[in-house]
Scaffold this active site. Structure first.
Site, short mmCIF file in Angstrom:
data_model
loop_
_atom_site.label_atom_id
_atom_site.label_comp_id
_atom_site.label_asym_id
_atom_site.label_seq_id
_atom_site.Cartn_x
_atom_site.Cartn_y
_atom_site.Cartn_z
N HIS A 268 0.81 -1.22 0.00
CA HIS A 268 0.00 0.00 0.00
C HIS A 268 0.84 1.26 0.00
CE1 HIS A 268 -3.43 -2.59 0.85
NE2 HIS A 268 -4.17 -1.57 0.46
N GLY A 269 2.00 1.22 0.58
CA GLY A 269 2.78 2.44 0.56
C GLY A 269 4.11 2.30 1.24
#
Lengths: 500, 367
Positions: free
Chosen positions: A333-334
């Site tokens: 996700h990041g």
């Protein structure tokens, strides 16, 4: 070019009309051209990355095919897959995680290994190409599927390039599998694509997706963003409101995008996989993750969790596999510590769920409570609250702020003030709140239909007569036009998942 | 029924229902910008071919002419088709819009937009929120139509922003106070386009005439004026150009000079021209009572005096029928009654009150 932009509203009809008019042989090429134009609308130079990933995985497929036909040893085929995986993940790592890696190295190793921070402590400013996490994963799944013999290697590079870059799902999913999308792309030009019902159903889905994004997600972001961007100014009640709104916002943002993508593809005669299946009606966290971002969850299941051994191993190993899978999903996700912690938190919750479930079932049985009785609503609420609490880590601007945010909720209640003074009005008027509640109620109704009847909104409406369909579509259309967040001087958010 | 016919008709029905609702929701959500929408909305409620005199102009114009006074004095059915800060370009489109439903025997065109020079169109590019408002004044009072789109194409220079003007629902959809009475955009109005403005100016009752040398008008504005004249000629319309009864003040020499230049240009081209400024004494304008915002905006008393003078001029020089005893004008009688018994006295009262407030403010300041 975001779906909720004026550009897309012009682009899409033009792309579709020409697509249907063109001779069969040119349809794929046209869609590929459209897909590349769509991607280049963000940053033209990054089209090279998309092409590179496409080329690498395409070649890996060809090589694997030749290796299979010529009876090459398995270890060489593994090397081919490994090369493709390393190159693609390397590209993803460079663009997505370099800055984060520098930060980590400088924070923990300066003074131990280095005397001075690397590069003078300046974090490399690398612009993240939009959708890179999505298309690299999609391309990788192809290589692995060919290796596993689940799909034949594609020899036509244009067909393959279209599979990787098909514009409706290019930048934010669903992360498609070659078993589904590549097979359909191969058939473009071979079968009749013009399908009146399919077009109408596709448009209905797009409309519903826009409703989720433009009405619900963007309206709620006007409540969540100010609170998270200046959390010290808000009390416990507003924080609870903001995080609850964020849970619905992120769902509507992402599921809205996926629904528009599925609808757009269906208009063109292609079926994409379902990406969300009423996750807020899930009864526990395990069930939740089977319904949330299905294409990503199933990707990690098929290409990480199963190869690690899945559940067919010792309990310890099983829990370890679960944890690692969710940790990886958090990292996907990041590039920030908060996403890793969020992934870990979800991994732990999954393990706790597996341990707790037998006790819970035993408890219900001893109390003579039916599993499918009203207790399921309690389970749904608990599941929603659990997921929502994890989102504090996901949404807060840093881990430290996330901890402060959560502690404030539990230690400094101000509910009476919230009710008597209606403090939410600092961010949304009573009228706005009523519109939000109506929209969320509609979301709930559609969700219940999906769960109970097993039909998405397009399928459900197709079974209704024409006046009902028109009335529902008109209602949604005008709800979007009148109460949606769009146009100048109106607070709008880009799709949240573009950043991944 | 053939499946293709059935499907096509279903799609068409959907589009028709959508278009109908879209247009009408647009009207419901339009934001009230000053009084503009009431002005033009009222015009759309007039029966076909019942308006004999159409007045085109800006706020100077709609505050100077009270159509119901023309009705009372001469039975002239007139309507002020005016907006705040009307741009020079808009006047041409106003003629087209009026001619869609009416066939006025006389157009009265105030040259105030040229004097004030708002619409030097190459500078109107949404630079400021004020510019946005000016553009909205000009475009948003009109019904959705091709004429409106054409006007937008001409005055909104930034192409990217035009969509917001074509479909103003995009701009107004977050308006928290929709008004269902705007559904058809044709709400009848006894004001007939008249409106007055905040009173915050007083002049002495005596004045000295300003001596000005005629000054020229920019090339761009002259081009717009010529296009306006072409439009008039294309429709073979009878036109009276006017200049309002502005009060002679020193700092507006340039604007007055422009008016003189345009007067000579238009009379040379054979157009009728009435310079009301030259008849201040005959009209009976008083600096202390009849002006509101500045030297060329008027109070209700100023408007009544000016309209009486203008009405006499029209009835002397043009063949405009007295409609008071004609069938089909029952609505005008009702509206006149409302004007005479309610609107006029209320406006006079309001003007007195706000003028007194203004005087009080001035006295407070001088202390």
């Amino acid at each position: 070019m975001a779906f909720n932009s004026g550009k897309f509203l012009l682009f899409f009809p033009c792309a579709v009309i020409v697509y249907f008019i063109l001779p069969k042989k040119l349809k794929s090429i046209w869609l590929l051209a459209c897909s590349y134009c769509f991607y280049m609308a963000w940053n033209p130079i990054y089209i090279l990355l998309l092409m590179f990933s496409t080329f690498v995985t395409y070649m890996s497929g060809i090589v694997l095919d030749k290796q299979v036909k010529s009876g090459v040893q398995a270890k060489y085929r593994k090397m081919t897959v490994a090369a493709s995986v390393v190159i693609n993940l390397g590209m993803l790592a460079y663009y997505k995680y370099t800055g984060f890696a520098f930060e980590i190295l400088n924070r923990f190793l300066t003074g131990i290994i280095y005397t001075e921070p690397l590069m003078g402590g300046v974090v490399p400013d690398i612009v993240l190409p939009v959708g890179i996490s999505f298309f690299t994963f999609q391309a990788l799944s192809y290589t692995i599927d060919v290796y596993r013999g689940e799909v034949d290697a594609e020899h036509n590079i244009l067909t393959y390039a279209l599979f990787v870059s098909f514009f409706p799902q290019l930048v934010a999913g669903p992360i498609e599998r070659s078993r589904n999308l590549l097979v359909q792309v191969r058939n473009i030009g071979k079968k009749r694509l013009w399908d009146y019902e399919g077009i109408i159903r596709g448009l209905m889905l797009m409309l519903w997706g826009f409703f989720m994004k433009v009405v619900i997600a963007d309206r709620l972001s006007a409540i969540t963003d100010p609170v998270f961007n200046d959390q010290a100014a808000y009390g416990a009640s507003m924080r609870i409101l903001a995080i609850s709104c964020f849970a619905i916002q992120i769902y509507c943002d992402f599921a809205g995008y996926s629904t528009i993508a599925i609808g757009a593809a269906r208009v063109m005669g292609l079926n994409l996989m379902e990406n969300f299946n009423t996750p807020f009606l899930a009864r526990n966290v395990k069930d939740f993750w089977n319904r949330w971002h299905i294409s990503m969850s199933s990707w990690f299941r098929d290409y990480l969790y199963f190869p690690l051994g899945g559940s067919r191993c010792s309990k310890k190993r099983y829990y370890f596999n679960l944890f690692i899978t969710f940790l990886a999903s958090g990292l996907w996700h990041g590039a920030a510590a908060k996403y890793i912690v969020w992934g870990a938190l979800n991994g732990i919750l999954q393990i706790v769920n597996r341990i707790w479930q037998p006790y819970w079932k035993r408890l219900l049985s001893s109390l003579r409570i039916k599993e499918n009785g009203p207790v399921k609503y309690l389970e749904m609420i608990i599941s929603f609250i659990t997921f929502t609490l994890t989102l504090i880590v996901f949404r807060a601007n840093s881990l430290k702020l996330a901890v402060e945010y959560a502690l404030h909720i539990f230690t400094r209640p101000d509910y009476r003030q919230f009710i008597t003074e209606r403090t939410y009005r600092a961010l949304a008027s009573d009228r706005d709140m009523i519109i939000n509640l109506i929209a969320i109620f509609i979301l709930l109704v559609v969700g219940v239909i999906r769960k109970n009847k097993g039909k998405m909104i397009d399928e459900y409406l197709t079974g209704k007569n024409y006046p009902v369909r028109v009335a529902v579509m008109m209602f949604l259309l005008f709800f979007i036009l009148l109460f949606g967040q769009y146009g100048e001087d109106v607070y709008t958010q880009p799709f949240v998942y573009f950043q991944f | 029924m053939n499946i293709y016919v059935k499907r096509t008709s279903r799609v068409l029905i959907f589009i028709i229902i959508f278009s109908y609702l879209f247009v009408h929701f647009t009207y419901v959500f339009r934001e009230p910008l000053s009084h503009t929408r009431e002005h033009l909305m009222g015009f759309y409620s007039e029966k076909k071919n019942t308006v004999d005199v159409a007045v085109i102009g800006t706020s100077c114009t709609f505050s100077a002419i009270a159509p119901m006074q023309l009705w009372e004095d001469h039975g002239i059915a007139a309507y002020n088709f005016c907006t705040n800060v009307m741009l020079e370009n808009t006047m041409r489109y106003a003629i087209r819009e009026i001619l869609k439903t009416q066939s006025p025997r006389l157009f009265i065109i105030d040259i105030a937009p040229f004097m004030n020079g708002y619409g030097i169109v190459d500078t109107m590019d949404e630079q400021t929120s004020g510019d946005v408002q000016v553009l909205r004044y000009n475009t948003d009072g009109l019904r959705l139509s091709k004429n409106r789109f054409d006007l937008i194409n001409e005055v909104v220079l930034n192409r990217k922003k035009r969509l917001n003007y074509y479909f103003d629902l995009m701009f107004y959809h977050s308006n928290p106070e929709p008004e269902l009475k705007n559904w058809n955009w044709n709400m009848p109005s006894a004001y007939k386009g008249y409106s007055n403005l905040q009173v915050d100016v007083m002049f002495p009752d005596t004045y000295e005439e300003i001596k000005t040398e005629p000054c020229t008008v920019s090339e761009g504005e002259m081009k717009i004026l010529d296009e306006l004249l072409n439009e008039i000629e294309r429709h073979n319309a009878q036109v009276l150009f006017i200049v309002g009864p502005y009060w002679p003040v020193d700092d507006r020499k340039e604007a007055i000079g422009k008016a003189e230049y345009l007067k000579s240009y238009l009379t040379d081209r054979g157009y009728a021209f009435l310079d009301l400024h030259e008849h201040l004494d005959e009209i009976g304008m008083k600096g202390s009572e009849d002006y509101s915002m500045d030297y060329n905006h008027f109070t209700i008393t100023g408007a009544v005096k000016n309209t009486r003078y203008l009405g006499d001029y029209i009835s002397r020089n043009y063949d405009i029928p007295d409609r008071r005893n004609e069938e089909g004008y029952e609505k005008w009688h009702r509206e006149y009654k409302e004007w005479n018994e309610k609107i006029l006295p209320e406006n006079i009262e309001w003007t007195k009150r706000v003028r007194q407030e203004y005087i009080d403010r001035q006295e407070e300041k001088s202390k």
